[in-house]
Design an enzyme around this catalytic site. Structure first.
Site, short mmCIF file in Angstrom:
data_model
loop_
_atom_site.label_atom_id
_atom_site.label_comp_id
_atom_site.label_asym_id
_atom_site.label_seq_id
_atom_site.Cartn_x
_atom_site.Cartn_y
_atom_site.Cartn_z
N HIS A 56 37.36 39.23 40.27
CA HIS A 56 37.38 37.86 40.81
C HIS A 56 36.61 37.77 42.12
O HIS A 56 35.71 36.92 42.28
CB HIS A 56 38.83 37.43 41.02
CG HIS A 56 38.98 36.04 41.54
ND1 HIS A 56 39.18 34.94 40.73
CD2 HIS A 56 38.97 35.56 42.82
CE1 HIS A 56 39.27 33.86 41.46
NE2 HIS A 56 39.15 34.19 42.74
N GLU A 57 36.95 38.66 43.05
CA GLU A 57 36.31 38.60 44.37
C GLU A 57 34.85 39.02 44.31
O GLU A 57 34.02 38.54 45.09
CB GLU A 57 37.07 39.48 45.36
CG GLU A 57 38.52 39.07 45.58
CD GLU A 57 38.67 37.63 46.05
OE1 GLU A 57 37.73 37.11 46.68
OE2 GLU A 57 39.72 37.02 45.75
N HIS A 88 32.79 35.94 43.73
CA HIS A 88 32.53 35.23 44.99
C HIS A 88 31.46 35.95 45.81
O HIS A 88 30.52 35.33 46.34
CB HIS A 88 33.81 35.15 45.83
CG HIS A 88 34.87 34.27 45.27
ND1 HIS A 88 34.64 32.99 44.81
CD2 HIS A 88 36.22 34.49 45.10
CE1 HIS A 88 35.77 32.45 44.39
NE2 HIS A 88 36.75 33.34 44.56
#
Length: 379
Positions: free
Chosen positions: A27-28, A31
């Site tokens: 997920h990170e 980003h």
């Protein structure tokens, strides 16, 4: 059914750390990579919260670290000086070259992509996992034809017969038998119009699904809908890569649809709130699934990754969906929501998330029988 032995605490904790750690990283990383593509400098990439356990700093100046509380993670971009990431006096005081590398300096569409990239990465992870399984074992394509009607079942009571081909349920088109099971299991005790073809003629059967409690090999109980039909022999076919990817995307977003339906049922009272699970339940299931082998664990990770992506897209301040909501409002109004209003909204969102975390943790403890054990001790 003979219950399987529960996995040990060490396997449970290790499996939970692996599942959550990897999916938070995915997920990170979404980003981070999106931010990097738009020239945003990342100061910190953290798996977990709180005190750093170990880490390193790369040549770009990003601190990569693992922290003590493994219940999430974050990327801290340059210029993130408030929860709303809005320009302020401190940001304006930065040299122009540094300011250009901050999140606030980017255009609205760029910021939206950076925020959206986290949940998108979770969905992509699941799609690739399902594609891998489909490539290895084939794509299920069992015809939606009834081979057997179970005696005493809802299907028998409401007139379903062997040979019926199911076309739709409550207007939702059905192409294969696997879709029938997915639709019904979420709707115990509910009514449905099932459109079928019988001997060349179209008919509509009005059916109420049975509600039954199923128990898995570890003793976990689930309330499920049941119709009481069996398919013809299961059909699995090999497909080219393009078709496999398309099927994987469809399968992933069908699961998202089931999550939306499940959430709607809880909100409307059709399902009990105590069916919501949290970190303890995830850890329990992770350990149980890991005890069955790597393939079940990887499939479990795909489901949790979809959950993580879906939850983060909810329009709740503090989540990615909350940021996207403010960006959408800004796009319509042609000016951002005031920083004070955003910060108040983020505080409210934090309170909501903490409350929800407490609720699901209490549910988890109740499922494990903690309150009953304490009551017995007190008695």
């Amino acid at each position: 059914m003979v219950e399987a032995a529960q996995p040990g605490l060490l396997l449970t904790l290790a499996s939970f750390a692996l599942v959550i750690g990897l999916l938070v990283f995915v997920h990170e990383l979404g980003h981070y990579l999106a931010g990097r593509a738009f020239g945003v400098r990342a100061d910190v990439f953290s798996i977990g919260f709180g005190r750093e356990l170990f880490g390193w700093t790369d040549r770009r100046g990003t601190r990569w670290k693992v922290a003590v509380l493994p219940l999430g993670g974050y990327v801290k971009f340059a210029g993130d000086m408030s929860p709303a990431s809005t320009p302020n006096a401190e940001w304006l005081s930065l040299p122009a070259e540094e300011r250009a590398q901050t999140f606030q300096a980017k255009k609205l569409w760029q910021k939206s992509i950076i925020v959206l990239a986290g949940p998108a990465s979770n969905f992509l992870f699941a799609i690739l996992v399902f594609a891998g399984f489909f490539m290895a074992y084939g794509v299920p394509q069992t015809p939606a034809v009834v081979s057997q009607v179970i005696p005493g079942s809802a299907a028998e009571r409401f007139g379903m017969l062997p040979g019926d081909r199911i076309l739709s349920i409550n207007g939702k088109g059905i192409d294969q038998f696997e879709e029938v099971a997915d639709y019904i299991r979420l709707r115990p005790g509910e009514m449905a119009d099932i459109r079928i073809v019988r001997n060349g003629d179209h008919e509509v059967l009005n059916v109420r699904f049975d509600a039954e409690e199923q128990v898995d090999r570890f003793g976990n109980r689930f309330r499920m809908g049941r119709l009481g039909i069996a398919p013809v022999e299961r059909v699995v076919v090999e497909e080219p890569v393009g078709t496999v990817l398309a099927k994987s995307v469809t399968h992933t977003f069908n699961l998202v649809g089931m999550m939306i339906e499940g959430l709607e049922q809880v909100i409307t009272g059709r399902r009990a709130v105590d069916e919501l699970g949290g970190p303890i339940k995830i850890a329990q299931f992770a350990g149980q699934t890991a005890s069955l082998g790597w393939e079940p664990l990887i499939e479990f990770m795909a489901f949790i990754s979809i959950n993580l992506g879906f939850i983060n897209l909810l329009p709740v301040p503090m989540l990615d969906g909350g940021h996207l909501l403010f960006y959408a409002i800004e796009a319509v109004r042609r000016r951002p929501v005031k920083a004070k209003a955003q910060e108040l909204a983020f505080l409210s969102g934090l309170a909501l998330l903490v409350s929800l975390m407490l609720l699901v943790t209490l549910n988890d403890l109740s499922t494990l029988g903690l309150w009953e054990k304490l009551a017995n001790l007190a008695g």
